[in-house]
Design a protein around this motif. Structure first.
Motif, PDB file in Angstrom:
ATOM      1  N   GLU A 120       0.838  -1.194   0.000  1.00 14.99           N
ATOM      2  CA  GLU A 120       0.000   0.000   0.000  1.00 14.99           C
ATOM      3  C   GLU A 120       0.874   1.246   0.000  1.00 14.99           C
ATOM      4  O   GLU A 120       1.835   1.348   0.756  1.00 14.99           O
ATOM      5  N   ASP A 122       0.977   5.635  -0.157  1.00 11.85           N
ATOM      6  CA  ASP A 122       0.321   6.929  -0.066  1.00 11.85           C
ATOM      7  C   ASP A 122       0.385   7.531  -1.467  1.00 11.85           C
ATOM      8  O   ASP A 122       1.461   7.799  -1.992  1.00 11.85           O
ATOM      9  N   ASP A 124      -0.315  10.433  -2.827  1.00 14.56           N
ATOM     10  CA  ASP A 124       0.293  11.759  -3.023  1.00 14.56           C
ATOM     11  C   ASP A 124       1.808  11.733  -2.837  1.00 14.56           C
ATOM     12  O   ASP A 124       2.534  12.393  -3.581  1.00 14.56           O
ATOM     13  N   TRP A 126       3.617   9.134  -3.501  1.00 12.32           N
ATOM     14  CA  TRP A 126       4.046   8.438  -4.716  1.00 12.32           C
ATOM     15  C   TRP A 126       4.139   9.429  -5.878  1.00 12.32           C
ATOM     16  O   TRP A 126       5.083   9.403  -6.659  1.00 12.32           O
ATOM     17  N   GLN A 159      -9.676   6.294  -0.067  1.00  9.44           N
ATOM     18  CA  GLN A 159      -9.402   7.591   0.536  1.00  9.44           C
ATOM     19  C   GLN A 159      -9.863   7.571   1.984  1.00  9.44           C
ATOM     20  O   GLN A 159     -10.949   7.069   2.299  1.00  9.44           O
ATOM     21  N   LYS A 163      -6.217  11.776   2.911  1.00  7.24           N
ATOM     22  CA  LYS A 163      -5.189  10.824   2.481  1.00  7.24           C
ATOM     23  C   LYS A 163      -5.761   9.857   1.448  1.00  7.24           C
ATOM     24  O   LYS A 163      -6.854   9.333   1.612  1.00  7.24           O
ATOM     25  N   ARG A 164      -4.957   9.631   0.382  1.00  7.73           N
ATOM     26  CA  ARG A 164      -5.344   8.711  -0.684  1.00  7.73           C
ATOM     27  C   ARG A 164      -4.311   7.592  -0.776  1.00  7.73           C
ATOM     28  O   ARG A 164      -3.114   7.849  -0.642  1.00  7.73           O
ATOM     29  N   PHE A 165      -4.789   6.380  -1.021  1.00  6.48           N
ATOM     30  CA  PHE A 165      -3.918   5.214  -1.047  1.00  6.48           C
ATOM     31  C   PHE A 165      -4.227   4.343  -2.258  1.00  6.48           C
ATOM     32  O   PHE A 165      -5.345   4.348  -2.774  1.00  6.48           O
TER      33      PHE A 165
END
Length: 178
Positions: A120, A122, A124, A126, A159, A163-165
């Protein structure tokens, strides 16, 4: 390379860092017992040439430890590679597990251990690695979330608040020369 050397020096590690092409390693034949390649192979134009060179520099009982992102076969894998090339122009292709097996078997490697590892990320952070602008990353996130269901199932974008994953899949492979 300078940063890696500084970090090794800081930790009192005896290391020497060299820059070279993956398909023309600056080492004699049968030099190493272990060769590692971590999260780099998807940038190689010719992974088969890398494996041939890895085989050359490994001793007869040597091992190659490869860790790299993989994709499923078919349209999902094609979509992921296209998406990644837009984020990172140095990206060539993540291969399937089966493609890796065929490549290393063609070079005389035998599998000792294979494991698929979901990882997994993050989203952003990345995107930050490649200095993707905020507008472009938001557009990429929407494209990802609106992708075909089999792709969403594979990458699992989610999300939590701001935070987005997403989840990438990595292959850990230990292969030997004999």
């Amino acid at each position: 390379l300078a940063v890696a050397q500084e970090e090794a020096d800081r930790k009192s590690l005896s290391c020497r860092f060299l820059k070279g092409a993956c398909d023309d390693l600056p080492f004699d034949d049968a030099t190493f017992d272990l060769l590692t390649c971590r999260l780099a192979a998807h940038h190689f134009a010719q992974p088969a040439s890398f494996l041939k060179e890895a085989r050359r520099v490994l001793r007869p009982t040597g091992r190659l430890l490869l860790v790299d992102n993989i994709v499923p076969a078919g349209s999902v894998g094609t979509w992921i590679n296209d998406f990644e090339r837009r984020r990172d122009p140095s990206h060539v292709a993540c291969l399937t597990e089966q493609a890796w097996k065929e490549l290393w078997r063609a070079q005389g490697f035998e599998e000792s251990r294979l494991e698929e590892l979901p990882h997994e990320l993050d989203f952003d952070l990345w995107m930050d690695r490649m200095s993707v602008e905020s507008h472009d990353r938001d557009e990429a996130w929407e494209k990802l979330r609106q992708a075909p269901s089999e792709l969403v199932d594979y990458l699992q974008p989610r999300q939590e608040g701001e935070k987005r994953f997403l989840t990438l899949h990595r292959l850990l492979a230990l292969v030997g020369t004999g």
